[in-house]
Design an enzyme around this catalytic site. Structure first.
Site, short mmCIF file in Angstrom:
data_model
loop_
_atom_site.label_atom_id
_atom_site.label_comp_id
_atom_site.label_asym_id
_atom_site.label_seq_id
_atom_site.Cartn_x
_atom_site.Cartn_y
_atom_site.Cartn_z
N ASP A 163 0.90 -1.15 0.00
CA ASP A 163 0.00 0.00 0.00
C ASP A 163 0.93 1.20 0.00
OD1 ASP A 163 -1.56 2.21 0.63
OD2 ASP A 163 -2.98 1.05 1.81
N HIS A 164 1.11 1.83 -1.16
CA HIS A 164 2.19 2.82 -1.27
C HIS A 164 1.97 4.02 -0.35
CE1 HIS A 164 -0.57 4.48 -4.38
NE2 HIS A 164 -0.08 5.63 -3.99
N HIS A 180 -6.02 2.71 1.13
CA HIS A 180 -5.32 3.91 1.60
C HIS A 180 -6.06 4.64 2.72
CE1 HIS A 180 -3.06 3.00 -1.88
NE2 HIS A 180 -3.73 3.72 -2.74
#
Length: 495
Positions: free
Chosen positions: A180-181, A243
């Site tokens: 999950d950047h 996110h």
């Protein structure tokens, strides 16, 4: 360049001719190389269907670096570590040939048998690739083996469970790195530090002192060339399930007993478990969806979502979500966490606004409408930093309070730019730190929460489009807060 402490590995990238590899992965590996975080003991194997050679692949890597960074004289040396292998994920011989290539590279680059398999491709292949890596012995080496997976992890809870079961047949949970950047972003990682390293905040971080929390992640761009993927996904799957709920978990979690991966994850999972599960008939009260229509941004006429591609002409897919998330535990009972995310909005930004309760009788307000509550604003992008809004008397006559700002921004940090999220996450993967990756339990609880919303929206046709390109979303998103006596803070304008 190499020392005993730099990690060593062969990094195998499935989907190496794709957009993610070019925009994020190659530049991130180069930055790790430039900063000395990895030495010369590494190799990258690119896999895709195209019949490229090593030279063609290396040329493409160099081009991707030139687009993303200022290239330097060591680019030739760096790209010599890159190898290409034409690959069909469904063919047995592709895997046996790959195993032979990796074994040769391990001998050449002295990587101690450490292998990273990065699946930068369509998620429908994740399970079968993981199974075949096990079946054809690519996991069997003298070192460690890690599997890196991009989102989306499933399409709903049911499919996520099936995918997880498929992958877990071949890999243990501690070998699986779900990207999950957002968790690699500097200021997202700073949430824990701001909370747990500052006494001024931690004892106020509860329902006695905080009235509401707002999390916004807005984009100016539309769906661009991702129309087919996006229409299958929508804003809730693309942003909220991962996110946005990850940021909620970081803001709401209890202090871990120590800063280890397991303890931090344990507290995040507890926060996600405490999310108030909605009944289908409650969804419209707690969540708002939107889809952008035509509009004007920066003097440019823009088409609506349904005009972006022929197949979208009657689409029911949301490009905007706003929601009120309640956390039913002792710390947060009664405090709404408002989230919103969308495309074609007025500005590109990701920010968190924590609004503190006002004191019972504030003598320094002329009238109720002029209240300026204390705010803690965490800017995640752009203009990374933290701002605390306080009230003080400005110079001059009178004694009325006006807001002042205490600000810190990362923009002025000397030296190189703050690392890209992918740079951090790749390095964490190489050193075996899973703290900023998503554990299966987090994925499962997030899907369980958002599935109710998605199922309700599936049943009811939306009245789209309902917000113009260049706005901050539909009116209903403002009403979501207004009925609770709040409003979205536009902190850039201090209003």
């Amino acid at each position: 360049m190499t020392n005993l402490h730099t990690p060593k590995a062969v990094i195998v990238i499935f989907g190496a001719t794709g957009d993610l590899a070019k925009r994020k992965l190659f530049p991130s590996i180069y930055k790790l190389y430039k900063s000395g975080k990895i030495g010369d003991d590494f190799a990258v194997v690119g896999l895709a269907r195209r019949p490229w050679t090593n030279d063609v692949f290396r040329t493409n890597v160099r081009e991707s670096l030139q687009n993303a960074l200022s290239m330097e004289e060591d680019a030739e040396e760096f790209t010599s570590h890159f190898y290409y292998h034409p690959f069909d994920v469904t063919q047995a011989e592709s895997y046996t040939e790959l195993n032979g290539l990796i074994t040769d590279l391990e001998s050449t680059y002295k990587t101690d048998g450490n292998r990273i398999f990065y699946l930068a491709m369509a998620p429908e292949y994740f399970g079968s690739i993981a199974h075949r890596l096990e079946e054809y012995g690519l996991k069997n080496s003298d070192g460690w083996t890690r599997l890196v997976i991009e989102k989306p992890f499933g399409h709903d809870l049911k499919s996520a469970k099936e995918l997880n079961k498929e992958i877990r047949v071949a890999f243990n949970e501690d070998q699986i790195y779900r990207i999950d950047h957002y968790l690699g972003k500097e200021m997202v990682q700073n949430i824990e530090v701001i909370r747990f390293a500052n006494g001024i905040f931690e004892h106020l971080w509860n329902n006695r002192s905080i009235s509401n929390v707002q999390i916004t992640s807005s984009e100016e761009l539309g769906v661009e060339e991702r129309a087919r993927y996006y229409d299958h996904s929508g804003a809730a799957r693309d942003m909220v399930q991962n996110h946005m709920l990850q940021m909620v978990a970081l803001l709401a979690m209890e202090p871990p007993i120590k800063l280890t991966t397991d303890e931090i994850r344990s507290e995040k999972v507890k926060a996600l478990r405490a999310l108030r599960q909605l009944e289908p008939e409650e969804v419209d009260e707690y969540f708002v969806r939107g889809q952008y229509g035509k509009g004007t941004m920066k003097g440019k006429e823009l088409v609506g979502y349904r005009e972006e591609a022929d197949e979208l002409h009657d689409s029911n897919t949301e490009t905007f979500v706003a929601g009120k998330v309640m956390i039913d535990n002792y710390r947060w009972a009664g405090v709404p966490f408002y989230i919103r995310t969308g495309k074609r909005m007025a500005e590109k930004c990701t920010k968190i606004v924590v609004e503190f309760k006002d004191i019972p009788m504030n003598l320094y307000y002329k009238e109720e409408a002029e209240k300026h509550p204390n705010l803690l604003v965490i800017n995640i992008q752009p203009n990374e930093g933290i701002t605390l809004y306080l009230n003080a008397k400005k110079s001059g006559m009178g004694s009325m309070a006006e807001p002042i700002q205490l600000s810190y921004t990362n923009n002025g940090v000397s030296g190189i730019n703050t690392p890209e999220a992918y740079e951090k996450l790749l390095f964490d993967c190489m050193i075996g730190d899973t703290t900023n990756f998503t554990h299966w339990d987090e994925v499962a609880h997030s899907w369980a929460f958002i599935d109710t919303v998605l199922n309700r929206w599936q049943e009811v046709k939306a009245d789209f489009p309902n917000y113009t390109s260049g706005s901050m979303g539909p009116d209903a998103a403002n009403q979501l807060l207004e009925k609770d006596g709040f409003h979205w803070w536009d902190v850039a304008k201090n209003e």
